[in-house]
Design an enzyme around this catalytic site. Structure first.
Site, PDB file in Angstrom:
ATOM      1  N   GLU A 246     124.637  74.070  27.323  1.00 14.16           N
ATOM      2  CA  GLU A 246     123.176  73.995  27.157  1.00 14.16           C
ATOM      3  C   GLU A 246     122.566  73.506  28.458  1.00 14.16           C
ATOM      4  OE1 GLU A 246     122.616  71.168  24.027  1.00 14.16           O
ATOM      5  OE2 GLU A 246     123.630  72.421  22.558  1.00 14.16           O
TER       6      GLU A 246
ATOM      7  N   LYS B 261     120.597  70.884  30.614  1.00 14.55           N
ATOM      8  CA  LYS B 261     120.281  69.457  30.499  1.00 14.55           C
ATOM      9  C   LYS B 261     118.838  69.298  30.940  1.00 14.55           C
ATOM     10  CE  LYS B 261     122.108  64.831  31.375  1.00 14.55           C
ATOM     11  NZ  LYS B 261     120.941  64.067  31.754  1.00 14.55           N
TER      12      LYS B 261
ATOM     13  N   ARG C  14     114.663  61.736  25.453  1.00 14.96           N
ATOM     14  CA  ARG C  14     115.277  62.065  24.168  1.00 14.96           C
ATOM     15  C   ARG C  14     114.347  61.718  23.019  1.00 14.96           C
ATOM     16  NH1 ARG C  14     121.020  61.938  23.340  1.00 14.96           N
ATOM     17  NH2 ARG C  14     121.460  62.999  21.376  1.00 14.96           N
TER      18      ARG C  14
ATOM     19  N   ARG D  76     114.867  57.394  22.235  1.00 12.30           N
ATOM     20  CA  ARG D  76     116.312  57.159  22.259  1.00 12.30           C
ATOM     21  C   ARG D  76     116.659  55.756  21.768  1.00 12.30           C
ATOM     22  NH1 ARG D  76     120.465  57.087  27.312  1.00 12.30           N
ATOM     23  NH2 ARG D  76     121.673  55.508  26.274  1.00 12.30           N
TER      24      ARG D  76
ATOM     25  N   GLU E  76     114.903  66.998  23.365  1.00 13.48           N
ATOM     26  CA  GLU E  76     114.332  66.398  24.563  1.00 13.48           C
ATOM     27  C   GLU E  76     112.867  66.824  24.664  1.00 13.48           C
ATOM     28  OE1 GLU E  76     116.464  64.497  26.383  1.00 13.48           O
ATOM     29  OE2 GLU E  76     115.824  64.520  28.470  1.00 13.48           O
TER      30      GLU E  76
ATOM     31  N   PHE F  48     117.821  70.561  20.522  1.00 13.02           N
ATOM     32  CA  PHE F  48     119.160  71.101  20.752  1.00 13.02           C
ATOM     33  C   PHE F  48     120.140  70.773  19.635  1.00 13.02           C
ATOM     34  CE2 PHE F  48     118.614  67.401  23.676  1.00 13.02           C
ATOM     35  CZ  PHE F  48     119.443  66.492  23.039  1.00 13.02           C
TER      36      PHE F  48
ATOM     37  N   ARG G 257     129.399  57.437  22.950  1.00 12.55           N
ATOM     38  CA  ARG G 257     129.444  58.084  24.256  1.00 12.55           C
ATOM     39  C   ARG G 257     130.855  58.653  24.382  1.00 12.55           C
ATOM     40  NH1 ARG G 257     126.110  57.773  28.454  1.00 12.55           N
ATOM     41  NH2 ARG G 257     124.888  56.000  27.811  1.00 12.55           N
TER      42      ARG G 257
ATOM     43  N   LYS H  62     128.101  65.537  30.459  1.00  8.75           N
ATOM     44  CA  LYS H  62     127.044  65.983  31.366  1.00  8.75           C
ATOM     45  C   LYS H  62     127.742  66.307  32.675  1.00  8.75           C
ATOM     46  CE  LYS H  62     125.671  61.177  31.857  1.00  8.75           C
ATOM     47  NZ  LYS H  62     124.631  60.195  31.900  1.00  8.75           N
TER      48      LYS H  62
HETATM   49  N1  ATP Z   1     120.978  69.868  25.875  1.00  3.27           N
HETATM   50  C1  ATP Z   1     121.091  68.548  25.857  1.00  3.27           C
HETATM   51  N2  ATP Z   1     122.000  67.933  25.036  1.00  3.27           N
HETATM   52  C2  ATP Z   1     122.132  66.592  25.011  1.00  3.27           C
HETATM   53  N3  ATP Z   1     121.413  65.750  25.779  1.00  3.27           N
HETATM   54  C3  ATP Z   1     120.500  66.296  26.620  1.00  3.27           C
HETATM   55  C4  ATP Z   1     120.299  67.711  26.688  1.00  3.27           C
HETATM   56  N4  ATP Z   1     119.323  67.947  27.604  1.00  3.27           N
HETATM   57  C5  ATP Z   1     118.940  66.754  28.072  1.00  3.27           C
HETATM   58  N5  ATP Z   1     119.634  65.750  27.500  1.00  3.27           N
HETATM   59  C6  ATP Z   1     119.485  64.306  27.828  1.00  3.27           C
HETATM   60  O1  ATP Z   1     120.666  63.883  28.465  1.00  3.27           O
HETATM   61  C7  ATP Z   1     121.134  62.669  27.908  1.00  3.27           C
HETATM   62  C8  ATP Z   1     122.642  62.729  27.838  1.00  3.27           C
HETATM   63  O2  ATP Z   1     123.204  61.850  28.750  1.00  3.27           O
HETATM   64  P1  ATP Z   1     123.583  60.384  28.309  1.00  3.27           P
HETATM   65  O3  ATP Z   1     124.104  60.390  26.937  1.00  3.27           O
HETATM   66  O4  ATP Z   1     124.473  59.826  29.337  1.00  3.27           O
HETATM   67  O5  ATP Z   1     122.172  59.670  28.311  1.00  3.27           O
HETATM   68  P2  ATP Z   1     121.553  58.827  29.474  1.00  3.27           P
HETATM   69  O6  ATP Z   1     122.323  57.565  29.592  1.00  3.27           O
HETATM   70  O7  ATP Z   1     120.111  58.745  29.141  1.00  3.27           O
HETATM   71  O8  ATP Z   1     121.855  59.688  30.757  1.00  3.27           O
HETATM   72  P3  ATP Z   1     120.932  60.404  31.783  1.00  3.27           P
HETATM   73  O9  ATP Z   1     120.260  59.308  32.538  1.00  3.27           O
HETATM   74  O10 ATP Z   1     121.926  61.204  32.580  1.00  3.27           O
HETATM   75  O11 ATP Z   1     119.974  61.274  31.022  1.00  3.27           O
HETATM   76  C9  ATP Z   1     120.571  62.628  26.513  1.00  3.27           C
HETATM   77  O12 ATP Z   1     120.339  61.308  26.085  1.00  3.27           O
HETATM   78  C10 ATP Z   1     119.283  63.428  26.614  1.00  3.27           C
HETATM   79  O13 ATP Z   1     118.192  62.587  26.837  1.00  3.27           O
END
Ligand code: ATP
EC number: 6.5.1.1
Length: 597
Positions: A260, A262, A267, A304, A333, A372, A459, A465
């Site tokens: 998918e 990103k 979130r 989130r 998102e 998503f 996690r 990612k």
């Molecule tokens: N298709 C997707 N699927 C899941 N998460 C996604 C997607 N597109 C964007 N995201 C974002 O990416 C984040 C996934 O990375 P992670 O779980 O590490 O969160 P994070 O700590 O907020 O990281 P980051 O700062 O890299 O966004 C999700 O919390 C979401 O906000």
């Protein structure tokens, strides 16, 4: 239970360092808890409200210092409290250092709740239930003069507190409990205290996000009761999280990869029920005062951190009402956009925080939803359902757009807010999807295990990612291949070489064909054609003149290329117009990078 008893146990726990010893103490606390169990399961973690709740005490540290100062006596000021805090660094120790009690202010008798009729300290008559009720009343105070009311409530509590009680009260109020009890400890202690499997507790916590309720159900209804706890529309659950990972990791571990975009936004978890959110009407008592459970809304949007951001995002609410046709919990998102292009994610966060003039903020920053995932659809909880099926249900809910396994479209989503999902085992297709996502201004791609279920709060390894390239290489183009089909008039695949010595010799280490748009192919063909030395069928040899910047996931030793190395998943990032082959990366650097991996 007396609050003093809880404070004594908290003090004992704080002295312990071994996890097992801490869990044993918390287990004992739970076993002797009676009706206070749900509150204690929160207090011991330093939480006043359930994890799903958006409620906060909403009292700044200065007001807390003020309440402590008033309870400490007329000769103590909030500044004195702050000075002492600067010296010792722990608000609990500061609170415990004063001799509270006997301050006969208005607030001493008007806690606003259950504790109104008792005055001086030393009586040791504060109960856990009273503290919980008073903190409830404190959180509920709003409007003009609410900060004064909050100080009054706190003053009344401190005024009745012993030194140990004051220590943990102050820490609780300022969310600085820090006695070494985390979520895992409470989970394990719940299982031990009530003799239920830890997995049953874990699952119940995932769906309910409520440590107090889970502990109560474990005690009163055992494992069966825990199994009967389900998702509730209107009550947020923790979001599933991702780890950093590579395409190589994904393809090595899974047969196929769900890919998918990103999205570069923030979130959200969206709860929708056209009949009104059940959790709002079913919660009674103090929980009814909860901001996220206070009315009969059809849509609730959580950040989130499970903060209720519904009121700040009216267009998302309208979008869901217009596009979703059954009860649902969506995960996705929200992206700030301008003419379809994403804006920095901070703009979304600013919208989340906006409490006033939301209509104007809406004019200034446009928001789009990309859903998503889907945790609940039309009466079915989907946490245990594999990702592609959840995505199908999501598509069913949103009623349009791309579906799992379909070929790439060029938007990463569709107007209904459905994010695209591609299932593939082809690294080149993955690289193309990533190039499209980056071109569209998003962060890159997510790689997900197609067999994975939804695990709230985890996690884990099922969502990766893709790491941005740690290093890139500037390599010389020494060959190419003409494309096929509609790309037949363009050079398509480019042979890359590293420099040896000052640039009189070049050794090959890979071919790059991905990450290049049609437009770029035309430009690259124009740039390279004048340097073609020889042609053999589709393959051409090119004089070392042009330098490409290339990303990759790994450098492997390989007999395929003359350098003895091969790049894994190379991606074209751009032409280094500022570099000649003599300043391209050397084979020595490639060797160093390979050693460092
Ligand atoms: N298709 C997707 N699927 C899941 N998460 C996604 C997607 N597109 C964007 N995201 C974002 O990416 C984040 C996934 O990375 P992670 O779980 O590490 O969160 P994070 O700590 O907020 O990281 P980051 O700062 O890299 O966004 C999700 O919390 C979401 O906000």
């Amino acid at each position: 239970m007396q609050f003093g008893e809880f404070a004594d146990i908290a003090a004992e726990i704080e002295e312990l360092s071994a996890d097992t010893a801490i869990t044993e103490q918390v287990t004992r606390l739970f076993e002797g808890a009676n009706d206070d169990l749900p509150v204690l399961a929160r207090f011991v973690q330093g939480r006043v409200f359930p994890a799903w709740s958006s409620r906060t005490l909403d009292i700044g540290p200065n007001y807390c210092y003020e309440a402590i100062a008033r309870a400490a006596g007329t000769n103590v000021s909030a500044d004195d409290v702050e000075d002492r805090l600067a010296e010792v660094g722990d608000i609990g120790e500061v609170a415990a250092s004063y001799d509270f009690g006997g301050q006969q202010g208005l607030g001493a008798f008007t806690g606003g709740g259950a504790g109104g009729d008792s005055g001086a300290s030393g009586a040791n008559d504060l109960t856990v239930a009273e503290v919980a009720d008073e903190l409830d009343a404190l959180a509920a105070a709003e409007g003009s003069g609410s900060q004064d009311k909050k100080i009054d409530v706190l003053f009344a509590l401190f005024n009745r507190a012993s030194a140990t009680e004051a220590r943990y009260l102050a820490r609780l109020v300022l969310s600085e409990m820090r006695i070494g009890v985390g979520e895992g400890t409470v989970r394990d202690a719940t299982a031990d205290a009530f003799d239920v499997p830890v997995e049953a507790v874990e699952r119940a916590l995932q769906v309910s996000n409520d440590y107090g309720e889970v502990a109560r159900v474990a005690r009163e209804e055992g494992a069966d009761g825990l199994a009967a706890l389900d998702l509730e529309l209107g009550r947020p659950v923790q979001a599933m999280l991702a780890q950093a990972g590579s395409v190589a990791d994904a393809l090595d571990d899974w047969d196929e990869v769900a890919v998918e975009w990103k999205y570069d936004g923030a979130r959200v978890q969206i709860h929708y029920d056209p009949e009104g959110l059940a959790w709002a009407s079913e919660t009674a008592g103090s929980a009814a005062a909860d901001a996220s459970a206070s009315d009969d809304r059809e849509v609730a949007v959580f950040s989130r951190n499970m903060e209720d951001v519904t009121d700040a995002l009216p267009e998302i609410v309208e979008h869901v009402e217009a596009n979703v046709d059954a009860p649902a919990i969506l995960d996705g998102e929200v992206v700030a956009t301008e003419d379809g292009d994403p804006r920095p994610f901070q703009e979304v966060l600013r919208r989340f925080r906006r409490k006033h003039d939301v209509a104007q903020a809406r004019e200034e920053v446009e928001l789009d939803l990309f859903a998503f995932d889907c945790l609940h659809a039309a009466g079915d909880d989907l946490l245990r359902t594999p990702l592609p099926e959840r995505h199908d249900r999501l598509e069913g809910l949103l009623g349009a757009g791309a579906s799992a396994g379909e070929a790439s479209d060029d938007s990463g989503g569709d107007p209904s807010g459905l994010s695209s999902l591609w299932i593939t085992d082809d690294a080149e297709e993955i690289a193309d999807i990533e190039a499209e996502a980056l071109d569209a201004g998003h962060e890159g791609i997510m790689l997900k295990n197609p067999d994975s279920t939804y695990s709230p709060g985890r996690r884990g390894k099922n969502w990766l990612k893709r790491k941005p390239d740690v290093e890139t290489l500037d390599l010389v183009v020494t060959g190419a291949e003409w494309g096929e089909g509609r790309r037949a008039s363009f050079l398509g695949t480019f042979l890359l070489s590293a420099r040896v010595g000052e640039g009189e010799q070049f050794e090959t280490l890979g071919k790059v064909a991905t990450g290049i748009t049609d437009e770029e192919l035309a430009d690259l063909t124009e740039l390279l054609e004048p340097h073609v030395r020889e042609q053999d069928g589709q393959e051409v040899e090119i004089a070392p003149e042009v330098v490409f910047e290339v990303g990759y996931e790994e450098i492997q030793e390989s007999p395929t290329y003359s350098s003895g190395y091969a790049l894994r998943f190379p991606r074209f990032l751009g032409v280094r117009e500022d570099k000649d082959p003599e300043n391209a990366d050397s084979l020595a650097r490639v060797e160093r990078l390979a050693d460092q991996q």
